[in-house]
Write a protein that holds these residues in place. Sequence first.
Motif, mmCIF file in Angstrom:
data_model
loop_
_atom_site.group_PDB
_atom_site.id
_atom_site.type_symbol
_atom_site.label_atom_id
_atom_site.label_comp_id
_atom_site.label_asym_id
_atom_site.label_seq_id
_atom_site.Cartn_x
_atom_site.Cartn_y
_atom_site.Cartn_z
ATOM 1 N N LYS A 343 -7.072 33.314 -36.323
ATOM 2 C CA LYS A 343 -7.377 33.777 -34.955
ATOM 3 C C LYS A 343 -8.582 34.714 -34.961
ATOM 4 C CE LYS A 343 -2.647 33.280 -33.283
ATOM 5 N NZ LYS A 343 -1.464 33.953 -32.672
ATOM 6 N N GLY A 344 -9.466 34.448 -35.907
ATOM 7 C CA GLY A 344 -10.690 35.251 -35.963
ATOM 8 C C GLY A 344 -10.710 36.244 -37.093
ATOM 9 N N ASP A 372 -11.733 16.465 -35.275
ATOM 10 C CA ASP A 372 -10.568 16.391 -36.148
ATOM 11 C C ASP A 372 -9.323 17.008 -35.510
ATOM 12 O OD1 ASP A 372 -9.232 15.717 -38.507
ATOM 13 O OD2 ASP A 372 -9.695 17.626 -39.468
ATOM 14 N N CYS A 373 -9.502 17.633 -34.359
ATOM 15 C CA CYS A 373 -8.366 18.197 -33.637
ATOM 16 C C CYS A 373 -7.730 17.089 -32.797
ATOM 17 C CB CYS A 373 -8.822 19.352 -32.748
ATOM 18 S SG CYS A 373 -7.502 20.035 -31.737
ATOM 19 N N ALA A 381 -3.941 22.135 -29.044
ATOM 20 C CA ALA A 381 -5.297 21.595 -29.067
ATOM 21 C C ALA A 381 -6.259 22.512 -28.325
ATOM 22 C CB ALA A 381 -5.314 20.197 -28.450
ATOM 23 N N ALA A 382 -5.829 22.992 -27.162
ATOM 24 C CA ALA A 382 -6.691 23.891 -26.381
ATOM 25 C C ALA A 382 -6.929 25.193 -27.139
ATOM 26 C CB ALA A 382 -6.049 24.169 -25.023
ATOM 27 N N ALA A 383 -5.883 25.689 -27.822
ATOM 28 C CA ALA A 383 -6.041 26.931 -28.589
ATOM 29 C C ALA A 383 -7.027 26.748 -29.735
ATOM 30 C CB ALA A 383 -4.679 27.384 -29.121
ATOM 31 N N TYR A 388 -12.445 27.700 -31.946
ATOM 32 C CA TYR A 388 -13.743 27.240 -32.459
ATOM 33 C C TYR A 388 -14.877 27.700 -31.545
ATOM 34 C CZ TYR A 388 -16.668 24.701 -35.657
ATOM 35 O OH TYR A 388 -17.610 24.413 -36.622
ATOM 36 N N ASP A 389 -14.624 27.764 -30.246
ATOM 37 C CA ASP A 389 -15.622 28.326 -29.328
ATOM 38 C C ASP A 389 -15.989 29.748 -29.761
ATOM 39 O OD1 ASP A 389 -15.607 26.053 -27.771
ATOM 40 O OD2 ASP A 389 -14.226 26.859 -26.264
#
Length: 464
Positions: A343-344, A372-373, A381-383, A388-389
């Motif tokens: 998470k960073g 690959d997600c 998937a959204a998380a 990645y954003d």
Amino acid sequence: MRISPLADDLARLFAQAGHRLYLVGGSVRDALLGRLSSDLDFTTDALPEQVLGIVSRWADAVWETGIEFGTVGITKRGATLEITTFRADTYDRVSRNPEVRFGDSIEGDLLRRDFTVNAMAIELSTKQFVDPHNGLAALADRVLDTPATPQESFADDPLRMLRAARFVSQLGFSPAPRVVEAMREMAGEIDRITAERVQTELSKLLTGAHPRRGLELMVDTGLAERVLPEMPGMRLAIDEHHQHKDVYQHSLTVLEQAIALEKRDDPDAEPDLVLRLAALLHDIGKPATRRFEPGGGVSFHHHEVVGAKIVRKRLRALRYSKQIVDDVSQLVFLHLRFHGYGKGEWTDSAVRRYVTDAGPLLSRLHKLVRADCTTRNKRKAAALQRTYDELEERITRIAAEEDLARVRPDLDGNEIMKLLNLPPGPLVGQAWRYLKELRLDRGPLSHEEAVAELRRWAEENGIG
């Protein structure tokens, strides 16, 4: 049907010389599909020497590299034209090399062509449409069939089986059942074909509009076992999320998602062969690293490392260029790195290394990781995409501050040699690599800090 003015000019020249000229093959197919290009193929009853006499003054340039096969190439006002004398070849069915014989009719010439959609012609002086094998109907039905029986066609030239898969990808056509049956029966014949020719067809397939369809045809008929055996081999492995039927299906999905990202970023860009190879092969190491864990789990530890080695070996065997081999294997090696980001939790140093290791492949790596997600859990998937954003935003921020595209030590080789009184040699390289690692860990150093660190490193290593 629109045909190039150059074709009309050329037809007049041949008619004046007492010969017939036909637009033929893929040029007719593409014209009927509304996408005629400037590269045109013709066939004629004129012998090669007669063709040379007709076109030599008219063409901007003429080449004779294919003349032993009856082909004369020319360029005119930027267009490339090939004119081939009617052929009536026979094959030894050991190699794919024909015994070249010139034919005496357009019908005989069309019979020897690979598929009915490529076995149509237009006589250019009269605009007469010649279609003895119902290629137009096959084109309308989007079906791929052969003029002769597929067994005869593929025995003459086994590469036509790969061309079938390629046309399925490029045109979105479906192969006729008898074509699929013959491909299954004769898949082993592809071994007669050189790796270079196989690679060319595979690359065209992958850069087509529907590569998944072409790849599935290769796997379903057994062709892939001979050409890219690791691809059907992926059907043996269940992925770690248990969300896909197998790694093979997952890889095809990743390929499609990578293509979608290509088009999203630049709808007019040429297909990216390197990205598509990496997407297809990113999990190629999973079968070799699969382990069943206590409790029913499955692991694939270090499959990216093993996969990168397998990719390198396979692409070399297919005679891909060194650059493509290096790029695809590096993308496969790096594709899992992001999953350590959490998470960073990565430090700026880890972000710098990610960018530096990717180098000019970074934009492709972004697409590969996102493609690959494939989890079906929409929230997960959204998380992942949001995370990645955030990583991309950090890369952009650090790059703006530090020029990550050109990470170099804070001292160059000349300064290192001068400060340590060293001649050119391995010690200078060691010092340079040490300073680069320091730069990646801590970011830019002042000149004084870099000098102090260099002297400390030299003292610890008994240098100078």
